[in-house]
Design a protein around this motif. Sequence first.
Motif, mmCIF file in Angstrom:
data_model
loop_
_atom_site.group_PDB
_atom_site.id
_atom_site.type_symbol
_atom_site.label_atom_id
_atom_site.label_comp_id
_atom_site.label_asym_id
_atom_site.label_seq_id
_atom_site.Cartn_x
_atom_site.Cartn_y
_atom_site.Cartn_z
ATOM 1 N N TRP A 258 47.470 42.018 34.479
ATOM 2 C CA TRP A 258 46.165 41.768 35.098
ATOM 3 C C TRP A 258 45.495 43.066 35.515
ATOM 4 C CZ3 TRP A 258 43.752 37.087 35.289
ATOM 5 C CH2 TRP A 258 42.545 37.049 35.977
ATOM 6 N N ASP A 259 46.235 43.921 36.220
ATOM 7 C CA ASP A 259 45.653 45.162 36.726
ATOM 8 C C ASP A 259 45.254 46.110 35.598
ATOM 9 O OD1 ASP A 259 46.004 44.266 39.297
ATOM 10 O OD2 ASP A 259 47.897 45.335 39.611
ATOM 11 N N HIS A 260 46.018 46.084 34.505
ATOM 12 C CA HIS A 260 45.787 47.026 33.420
ATOM 13 C C HIS A 260 44.675 46.590 32.468
ATOM 14 C CE1 HIS A 260 47.160 50.579 31.277
ATOM 15 N NE2 HIS A 260 47.062 49.925 30.142
ATOM 16 N N PHE A 261 44.538 45.291 32.251
ATOM 17 C CA PHE A 261 43.609 44.821 31.224
ATOM 18 C C PHE A 261 42.433 43.988 31.752
ATOM 19 C CE2 PHE A 261 47.731 45.178 28.979
ATOM 20 C CZ PHE A 261 47.377 46.122 28.033
ATOM 21 N N THR B 288 37.426 44.775 34.711
ATOM 22 C CA THR B 288 36.407 44.375 33.738
ATOM 23 C C THR B 288 36.100 42.883 33.872
ATOM 24 O OG1 THR B 288 38.186 44.101 32.093
ATOM 25 C CG2 THR B 288 37.003 46.191 32.106
ATOM 26 N N PHE B 289 36.806 42.089 33.115
ATOM 27 C CA PHE B 289 36.573 40.645 33.110
ATOM 28 C C PHE B 289 36.821 40.024 34.478
ATOM 29 C CE2 PHE B 289 37.445 36.215 31.959
ATOM 30 C CZ PHE B 289 36.434 35.970 31.045
ATOM 31 N N GLY B 290 37.713 40.612 35.241
ATOM 32 C CA GLY B 290 38.066 40.056 36.549
ATOM 33 C C GLY B 290 36.938 40.063 37.556
ATOM 34 N N LYS B 291 35.901 40.863 37.311
ATOM 35 C CA LYS B 291 34.794 40.950 38.263
ATOM 36 C C LYS B 291 33.710 39.894 38.030
ATOM 37 C CE LYS B 291 35.398 45.877 39.231
ATOM 38 N NZ LYS B 291 34.777 47.215 39.245
ATOM 39 N N LYS B 292 33.878 39.092 36.986
ATOM 40 C CA LYS B 292 32.904 38.036 36.716
ATOM 41 C C LYS B 292 33.035 36.914 37.743
ATOM 42 C CE LYS B 292 32.230 38.436 31.716
ATOM 43 N NZ LYS B 292 30.746 38.381 31.790
ATOM 44 N N LYS B 293 31.908 36.267 38.049
ATOM 45 C CA LYS B 293 31.930 35.094 38.907
ATOM 46 C C LYS B 293 32.577 33.931 38.168
ATOM 47 C CE LYS B 293 29.671 37.032 42.319
ATOM 48 N NZ LYS B 293 30.346 37.362 43.595
ATOM 49 N N ILE B 294 33.373 33.176 38.860
ATOM 50 C CA ILE B 294 34.107 32.080 38.227
ATOM 51 C C ILE B 294 33.149 31.128 37.519
ATOM 52 C CG2 ILE B 294 35.653 30.123 38.628
ATOM 53 C CD1 ILE B 294 36.652 31.606 41.132
ATOM 54 N N VAL C 45 36.771 36.226 39.405
ATOM 55 C CA VAL C 45 38.001 35.855 38.709
ATOM 56 C C VAL C 45 39.208 36.549 39.342
ATOM 57 C CG1 VAL C 45 39.172 35.849 36.472
ATOM 58 C CG2 VAL C 45 36.711 35.478 36.578
ATOM 59 N N ASN C 46 39.022 37.761 39.857
ATOM 60 C CA ASN C 46 40.125 38.445 40.537
ATOM 61 C C ASN C 46 40.616 37.663 41.745
ATOM 62 O OD1 ASN C 46 40.389 40.705 38.859
ATOM 63 N ND2 ASN C 46 38.718 41.783 39.896
ATOM 64 N N PHE C 47 39.656 37.121 42.497
ATOM 65 C CA PHE C 47 40.014 36.296 43.659
ATOM 66 C C PHE C 47 40.872 35.115 43.218
ATOM 67 C CE2 PHE C 47 39.125 32.442 46.087
ATOM 68 C CZ PHE C 47 39.445 32.826 47.370
ATOM 69 N N LEU C 48 40.482 34.531 42.105
ATOM 70 C CA LEU C 48 41.200 33.363 41.594
ATOM 71 C C LEU C 48 42.622 33.731 41.180
ATOM 72 C CD1 LEU C 48 40.834 30.346 40.956
ATOM 73 C CD2 LEU C 48 40.047 31.015 38.675
#
Length: 411
Positions: free
Chosen positions: A98-101, A105-111, A72-75
């Motif tokens: 984005w960076d703070h929340f 965490t959630f950003g590391k999930k696969k899309i 999700v971070n890539f996205l």
Amino acid sequence: MACRKDGKGRVLRKGEHYRKTDGRYSYIYTDPLGKKRTIYAKSLVTLRQKEDELVRDQMDGLNVYVAGSADVNFLFDRYISTKTELRSTTKANYLYTWDHFIRDTFGKKKIKDVKYSDVLFFYTDLITNKGLQVNTLESINTVLRPTFELAVRDDIIRRNPVDGAYAEVKKRNGGARKSRRALTVEQQREFIDYVAKNPFFFHWYPFFVFLLGTGCRIGEAIGIRWDDVDMKKRTININHSLTYYTRYDNSFKCEFRVSEPKTEAGIRTIPMMGPVYEVLKSEYQRQQEEGFCVAEVDGMTNFIFTNRFGNPHNPQAVNRAIKRIVDAHNAEEEVEAKKKKREPIMLPRFSCHIFRHTFASRFCENETNVKVIQEVMGHADVSTTMNIYAEANPEVTREALEKLAKNMDVF
């Protein structure tokens, strides 16, 4: 060993295989990038359901490889790089949120793995366990939803898993966000009088009078310069704003930057009220003796309101000062009220934005031309003026009805 028939004698299609050793089925196919991929299933029926999904994905042009490998971070990084029209302040807020929340965490999930329920769990955890307010969650949803919408538009996923999640969590946690409450006339007068008479807080008096007398946003107020003030015509030209950014060098330090007002309507000229003119006149005379601001931000200097170091005020420092003033006032007022055997006039804790909110409420109570209010406040949409700032004050409502009754002959 693979064979062309399964254990029940059923003929397998091209790419399908059956392993007698463990009774599993497999299907080998080539992804859009030309790489061999394999899917597995415990039954032939399940395997062919997966095959049908693959065919449907390929017919729809879905990039299964990207959806399977990117997180999700890539996205988000891809999404934010396309938003070239965003104002620098808005983009900085998006990145901070984005960076703070989200990022760690959630950003590391696969899309491809993110489901609607995952978003619900994430939002609920932020509210329940992390203690976030609903309006903060709204800011998070503001960046997360369009991020996944980009994946939908790029044909990486079929549906946006964020759709509806915020509304559901918001409903579960009390519905509407907490509304900002303007200071009452009594509270406004009490606050200003206390600051004016208190030797420890008096240096804040000109700045607070300016905020309450102009309705400027905090970034506009801390960025105001003597160059923007016409003392002869008694006007203030709002044409820029100061923002306090987190640096991009990961030093955890912040710096001031000059930006345009929040909206195009934010560029405006405000007539000075008498109290604003008087504090600016006094402040100019003081600075003539003690020196004007020499701090420079993006080529701009000569700022009117500065701290003891000669730099523009940090909005967070303003909020901390308001908190100290309110707490000191309330502590003294309780003692004074007991001595005089009366009810104390207690001030609520509030942020610097409430000054703008209070100015707008007083304006709405005394002005019927909504377009005039909109112009002075710098709102792009008049509905913002009426829906956010114009509160119904019981005292003002009563006075309006009494005035109406006097002008009507039917009673």
